[in-house]
Design a protein around this motif. Structure first.
Motif, mmCIF file in Angstrom:
data_model
loop_
_atom_site.group_PDB
_atom_site.id
_atom_site.type_symbol
_atom_site.label_atom_id
_atom_site.label_comp_id
_atom_site.label_asym_id
_atom_site.label_seq_id
_atom_site.Cartn_x
_atom_site.Cartn_y
_atom_site.Cartn_z
ATOM 1 N N LEU A 47 40.946 30.775 46.564
ATOM 2 C CA LEU A 47 42.183 30.838 45.791
ATOM 3 C C LEU A 47 42.277 32.233 45.186
ATOM 4 O O LEU A 47 41.430 32.617 44.375
ATOM 5 N N ALA A 48 43.299 32.988 45.588
ATOM 6 C CA ALA A 48 43.412 34.381 45.157
ATOM 7 C C ALA A 48 44.777 34.633 44.534
ATOM 8 O O ALA A 48 45.806 34.342 45.149
ATOM 9 N N ILE A 49 44.777 35.144 43.308
ATOM 10 C CA ILE A 49 46.005 35.622 42.692
ATOM 11 C C ILE A 49 46.220 37.063 43.162
ATOM 12 O O ILE A 49 45.345 37.914 42.982
ATOM 13 N N VAL A 50 47.376 37.318 43.791
ATOM 14 C CA VAL A 50 47.640 38.645 44.367
ATOM 15 C C VAL A 50 49.011 39.129 43.908
ATOM 16 O O VAL A 50 49.950 38.346 43.779
ATOM 17 N N PRO A 51 49.165 40.433 43.656
ATOM 18 C CA PRO A 51 50.468 40.962 43.229
ATOM 19 C C PRO A 51 51.521 40.811 44.324
ATOM 20 O O PRO A 51 51.212 40.867 45.515
ATOM 21 N N ASN A 52 52.749 40.638 43.912
ATOM 22 C CA ASN A 52 53.872 40.647 44.843
ATOM 23 C C ASN A 52 54.320 42.082 45.070
ATOM 24 O O ASN A 52 54.535 42.833 44.115
ATOM 25 N N ALA A 53 54.464 42.454 46.326
ATOM 26 C CA ALA A 53 54.857 43.819 46.669
ATOM 27 C C ALA A 53 56.378 43.970 46.604
ATOM 28 O O ALA A 53 57.126 43.005 46.730
ATOM 29 N N GLY A 54 56.819 45.203 46.400
ATOM 30 C CA GLY A 54 58.226 45.542 46.536
ATOM 31 C C GLY A 54 59.065 45.466 45.285
ATOM 32 O O GLY A 54 60.272 45.713 45.340
ATOM 33 N N ALA A 55 58.468 45.160 44.143
ATOM 34 C CA ALA A 55 59.270 44.996 42.926
ATOM 35 C C ALA A 55 59.714 46.338 42.339
ATOM 36 O O ALA A 55 60.868 46.495 41.942
ATOM 37 N N PHE A 56 58.800 47.282 42.268
ATOM 38 C CA PHE A 56 59.103 48.574 41.648
ATOM 39 C C PHE A 56 59.981 49.400 42.577
ATOM 40 O O PHE A 56 59.726 49.481 43.770
ATOM 41 N N PRO A 57 61.048 50.039 42.085
ATOM 42 C CA PRO A 57 61.477 50.148 40.678
ATOM 43 C C PRO A 57 62.572 49.163 40.292
ATOM 44 O O PRO A 57 63.214 49.317 39.260
ATOM 45 N N ARG A 58 62.781 48.141 41.119
ATOM 46 C CA ARG A 58 63.912 47.233 40.890
ATOM 47 C C ARG A 58 63.691 46.245 39.758
ATOM 48 O O ARG A 58 64.644 45.743 39.176
ATOM 49 N N VAL A 59 62.447 45.962 39.440
ATOM 50 C CA VAL A 59 62.125 44.920 38.462
ATOM 51 C C VAL A 59 61.347 45.518 37.304
ATOM 52 O O VAL A 59 60.424 46.312 37.515
ATOM 53 N N ASP A 60 61.698 45.141 36.090
ATOM 54 C CA ASP A 60 60.995 45.576 34.891
ATOM 55 C C ASP A 60 60.174 44.410 34.356
ATOM 56 O O ASP A 60 60.728 43.418 33.878
ATOM 57 N N TRP A 61 58.850 44.540 34.451
ATOM 58 C CA TRP A 61 57.964 43.477 33.980
ATOM 59 C C TRP A 61 57.512 43.708 32.536
ATOM 60 O O TRP A 61 56.629 42.995 32.045
ATOM 61 N N SER A 62 58.104 44.665 31.854
ATOM 62 C CA SER A 62 57.680 44.973 30.486
ATOM 63 C C SER A 62 57.694 43.756 29.556
ATOM 64 O O SER A 62 56.774 43.593 28.741
ATOM 65 N N PRO A 63 58.716 42.869 29.625
ATOM 66 C CA PRO A 63 58.699 41.720 28.722
ATOM 67 C C PRO A 63 57.533 40.771 28.953
ATOM 68 O O PRO A 63 57.265 39.904 28.118
#
Length: 246
Positions: free
Chosen positions: A144-160
């Motif tokens: 079971l591996a938690i892996v980042p989703n690719a392709g978000a930057f720069p369209r998505v702001d995860w700051s919150p």
């Protein structure tokens, strides 16, 4: 059988006080362990264990054997301190080792890896990590591996949600993302943006029989993080759960 998790105790308090993306990762992992019927009586391995957050989760769940591995001696020292603070010294085996070249530690029924593969610097290292994980699992064992989703930057702001991507540098076998954990003060870190297809290819090459993906799950809404907050997160979460069967 529901995975045993004391939602009124210390671990719930810890997840509430951590970054939102990390709380969602924990909720996702717990759901996956639920679906497997829990870990009681299983031999379990936690790769890239850090200070032992998820390693202790496995031990508390009743695993017959729990081993935590990290390449950082300092992280392993902290993990042992946390274990001792719980007055359960010796219940978890900790080892300083590179996940790309693990010794024979198993066999195990279950391995967990939270953000391990995003730190593979090149394709060779990525494949070596998957081969090491597979070599330490019994036939039919799960990764079971938690892996980042690719392709978000720069369209998505995860700051919150506790993390901010600052830059994406195209180099090597996978882009390098430069980011901050939004603590006070912020903590810089870097990781590789491996596509899900790259991860699946490495898993299959390592000998895993099946590879699947599950979306990130979010904790129940509360006064601090309401349903609108989590709905926005689920539109493009930081991570996904990769599930592999040996």
């Amino acid at each position: 059988m529901r995975y045993q998790y004391d939602t009124t105790g210390e671990r719930f308090a810890e997840s509430q006080n951590t970054a939102a993306f990390s709380a969602a990762d924990t909720h996702t992992l717990l759901g996956a362990l639920d679906a497997l019927g829990g870990v009681r009586g299983l031999d379990t391995l936690d790769l890239a264990c850090g200070y032992g957050y998820n390693t202790r989760l496995l031990a508390r769940g009743g695993a017959r054997r729990t081993v935590g591995v990290d390449s950082s001696a300092e992280m392993i020292r902290l993990a042992r301190e946390h274990e001792a603070a719980e007055e359960r010294p010796g219940s978890i085996e900790y080892l300083v080792a590179d996940a790309a070249g693990l010794p024979d530690l198993g066999p195990f029924d279950l391995a967990t890896a939270v953000y391990l593969f995003s730190y593979a610097p090149d394709r060779g290292s990525l494949h070596a990590m998957f081969r090491s994980a597979r070599a330490n699992l019994r036939a039919g064992g799960k990764l079971l591996a938690i892996v980042p989703n690719a392709g978000a930057f720069p369209r998505v702001d995860w700051s919150p949600y506790g993390v901010r991507i600052l830059d994406r540098v195209s180099e090597g076998d996978a882009p390098l993302l430069k980011a901050h954990f939004l603590t006070e003060p912020p903590v810089p870190f870097e990781f590789r943006e491996w596509a899900h297809a790259d991860l699946a290819e490495a898993a299959v090459e390592a000998g895993f029989a099946t590879v699947g993906w599950q979306p990130n799950r979010t904790p129940p809404a509360d006064p601090v993080r309401d349903e609108a907050y989590w709905t926005a997160y689920r539109a493009w979460p930081v991570s996904s759960l990769m599930t592999c069967t040996a």
